[in-house]
Motif scaffolding. Structure first.
Motif, PDB file in Angstrom:
ATOM      1  N   GLU A  69       7.905   3.143 -14.075  1.00  0.00           N
ATOM      2  CA  GLU A  69       6.957   2.649 -12.748  1.00  0.00           C
ATOM      3  C   GLU A  69       6.200   2.200 -13.031  1.00  0.00           C
ATOM      4  OE1 GLU A  69       7.718   6.699 -13.241  1.00  0.00           O
ATOM      5  OE2 GLU A  69       9.410   6.222 -11.961  1.00  0.00           O
ATOM      6  N   ALA A  70       5.291   1.907 -14.186  1.00  0.00           N
ATOM      7  CA  ALA A  70       4.024   0.781 -13.988  1.00  0.00           C
ATOM      8  C   ALA A  70       4.217  -0.463 -13.756  1.00  0.00           C
ATOM      9  CB  ALA A  70       3.658   1.067 -15.330  1.00  0.00           C
ATOM     10  N   GLN A  71       5.510  -0.812 -14.100  1.00  0.00           N
ATOM     11  CA  GLN A  71       6.246  -2.319 -13.500  1.00  0.00           C
ATOM     12  C   GLN A  71       6.187  -2.229 -12.203  1.00  0.00           C
ATOM     13  OE1 GLN A  71       9.179  -4.155 -15.645  1.00  0.00           O
ATOM     14  NE2 GLN A  71       7.990  -6.116 -14.822  1.00  0.00           N
ATOM     15  N   GLU A  72       6.249  -1.505 -11.908  1.00  0.00           N
ATOM     16  CA  GLU A  72       6.020  -1.448 -10.250  1.00  0.00           C
ATOM     17  C   GLU A  72       5.197  -1.495  -9.332  1.00  0.00           C
ATOM     18  OE1 GLU A  72       8.901   1.527  -8.768  1.00  0.00           O
ATOM     19  OE2 GLU A  72      10.498   0.432 -10.323  1.00  0.00           O
ATOM     20  N   LEU A  73       4.450  -0.522 -10.264  1.00  0.00           N
ATOM     21  CA  LEU A  73       2.791  -0.379  -9.710  1.00  0.00           C
ATOM     22  C   LEU A  73       2.485  -1.880  -9.853  1.00  0.00           C
ATOM     23  CD1 LEU A  73       0.729   0.576  -8.669  1.00  0.00           C
ATOM     24  CD2 LEU A  73       0.395   1.911 -11.294  1.00  0.00           C
ATOM     25  N   THR A  74       2.495  -2.708 -10.975  1.00  0.00           N
ATOM     26  CA  THR A  74       1.818  -4.205 -11.263  1.00  0.00           C
ATOM     27  C   THR A  74       2.313  -5.042 -10.273  1.00  0.00           C
ATOM     28  OG1 THR A  74       1.287  -3.668 -13.093  1.00  0.00           O
ATOM     29  CG2 THR A  74       1.456  -5.871 -12.740  1.00  0.00           C
ATOM     30  N   SER A  75       3.273  -4.596  -9.266  1.00  0.00           N
ATOM     31  CA  SER A  75       3.887  -5.789  -9.024  1.00  0.00           C
ATOM     32  C   SER A  75       3.685  -5.455  -7.549  1.00  0.00           C
ATOM     33  CB  SER A  75       5.804  -5.442  -8.592  1.00  0.00           C
ATOM     34  OG  SER A  75       6.513  -6.023 -10.269  1.00  0.00           O
ATOM     35  N   SER A  76       3.373  -3.715  -7.460  1.00  0.00           N
ATOM     36  CA  SER A  76       3.361  -4.089  -6.227  1.00  0.00           C
ATOM     37  C   SER A  76       2.087  -4.458  -5.768  1.00  0.00           C
ATOM     38  CB  SER A  76       2.717  -2.412  -6.159  1.00  0.00           C
ATOM     39  OG  SER A  76       4.474  -1.687  -5.737  1.00  0.00           O
ATOM     40  N   LEU A  77       0.281  -4.185  -6.885  1.00  0.00           N
ATOM     41  CA  LEU A  77      -0.288  -4.231  -6.542  1.00  0.00           C
ATOM     42  C   LEU A  77      -0.373  -6.204  -6.722  1.00  0.00           C
ATOM     43  CD1 LEU A  77      -2.236  -2.677  -9.614  1.00  0.00           C
ATOM     44  CD2 LEU A  77      -3.038  -1.870  -6.811  1.00  0.00           C
ATOM     45  N   ALA A  93       0.577  -0.847  -0.025  1.00  0.00           N
ATOM     46  CA  ALA A  93       0.602  -0.039   0.134  1.00  0.00           C
ATOM     47  C   ALA A  93       1.101   1.287  -0.180  1.00  0.00           C
ATOM     48  CB  ALA A  93      -0.941  -0.270   1.096  1.00  0.00           C
ATOM     49  N   GLY A  94       1.849   1.142   0.983  1.00  0.00           N
ATOM     50  CA  GLY A  94       2.671   2.359   1.224  1.00  0.00           C
ATOM     51  C   GLY A  94       3.407   3.187  -0.567  1.00  0.00           C
ATOM     52  N   ASP A  95       4.380   1.542  -1.575  1.00  0.00           N
ATOM     53  CA  ASP A  95       4.964   1.785  -2.738  1.00  0.00           C
ATOM     54  C   ASP A  95       3.355   2.176  -3.817  1.00  0.00           C
ATOM     55  OD1 ASP A  95       7.067   0.780  -1.648  1.00  0.00           O
ATOM     56  OD2 ASP A  95       6.576  -1.956  -2.574  1.00  0.00           O
ATOM     57  N   ILE A  96       2.245   1.490  -3.076  1.00  0.00           N
ATOM     58  CA  ILE A  96       1.272   2.166  -4.496  1.00  0.00           C
ATOM     59  C   ILE A  96       1.450   3.527  -3.826  1.00  0.00           C
ATOM     60  CG2 ILE A  96      -0.890   1.888  -4.635  1.00  0.00           C
ATOM     61  CD1 ILE A  96      -0.999  -0.980  -3.960  1.00  0.00           C
ATOM     62  N   ALA A  97       0.967   4.111  -2.693  1.00  0.00           N
ATOM     63  CA  ALA A  97       0.422   5.648  -2.160  1.00  0.00           C
ATOM     64  C   ALA A  97       1.863   6.213  -3.365  1.00  0.00           C
ATOM     65  CB  ALA A  97       0.586   5.586  -0.911  1.00  0.00           C
ATOM     66  N   ALA A 146      -3.176   6.578 -19.009  1.00  0.00           N
ATOM     67  CA  ALA A 146      -2.163   6.410 -20.096  1.00  0.00           C
ATOM     68  C   ALA A 146      -0.743   7.217 -19.788  1.00  0.00           C
ATOM     69  CB  ALA A 146      -2.508   7.268 -20.698  1.00  0.00           C
ATOM     70  N   MET A 147      -1.115   7.904 -18.136  1.00  0.00           N
ATOM     71  CA  MET A 147       0.822   8.230 -18.166  1.00  0.00           C
ATOM     72  C   MET A 147       1.072   6.801 -17.347  1.00  0.00           C
ATOM     73  SD  MET A 147      -0.419  11.938 -16.468  1.00  0.00           S
ATOM     74  CE  MET A 147       0.935  11.778 -15.651  1.00  0.00           C
ATOM     75  N   VAL A 148       0.593   6.631 -16.955  1.00  0.00           N
ATOM     76  CA  VAL A 148       1.044   5.306 -15.636  1.00  0.00           C
ATOM     77  C   VAL A 148       1.745   4.426 -16.880  1.00  0.00           C
ATOM     78  CG1 VAL A 148       0.580   3.408 -14.116  1.00  0.00           C
ATOM     79  CG2 VAL A 148      -0.349   5.502 -13.891  1.00  0.00           C
ATOM     80  N   ALA A 149       0.824   4.400 -18.137  1.00  0.00           N
ATOM     81  CA  ALA A 149       1.488   2.993 -18.633  1.00  0.00           C
ATOM     82  C   ALA A 149       2.277   3.084 -19.403  1.00  0.00           C
ATOM     83  CB  ALA A 149      -0.264   2.216 -19.689  1.00  0.00           C
ATOM     84  N   GLY A 150       2.735   4.545 -20.027  1.00  0.00           N
ATOM     85  CA  GLY A 150       4.111   4.811 -20.420  1.00  0.00           C
ATOM     86  C   GLY A 150       5.273   5.054 -19.424  1.00  0.00           C
TER      87      GLY A 150
END
Length: 98
Positions: free
Chosen positions: A58-66, A24-28, A51-55
């Motif tokens: 950090e999108a891969q890190e966000l996916t890992s955090s989820l 949750a901290g990583d996502i925030a 669209a901004m997140v996909a480009g």
């Protein structure tokens, strides 16, 4: 035996909670802008946020955090089930001996 099961359940629950807290901290942190917006510039619209997140890299890190968030949730649920089962078995043992 019962003490070990309860202890294992509580340990698993705590581990799951820690994993959820970290994810949750990583996502925030990932949702914070990299730099503060300049005065007079409007923030991007909500529909362009995906669209901004996909480009971003950090999108891969966000996916890992989820994924870690869901793993932590499942781990915590498993710990709760383990404690509940140990409690039921212990209750059955007391009822049998009484």
């Amino acid at each position: 035996m019962q003490i070990n099961a309860v202890s294992s359940g509580l340990s698993t629950l705590q581990s799951g909670q820690l994993r959820v807290d970290q994810a949750a901290g990583d996502i925030a942190r990932a949702s914070l802008p990299a730099t503060p917006p300049a005065a007079g510039i409007n923030p991007p619209a909500a529909d362009s946020a995906a669209a901004m997140v996909a480009g971003r890299p950090e999108a891969q890190e966000l996916t890992s955090s989820l994924v870690a968030l869901n793993v932590g949730k499942t781990e915590a649920q498993l710990g709760v089930k383990l404690v509940q089962t140990a409690d039921q078995v212990l209750g059955t043992l007391f009822d049998t001996r009484a």
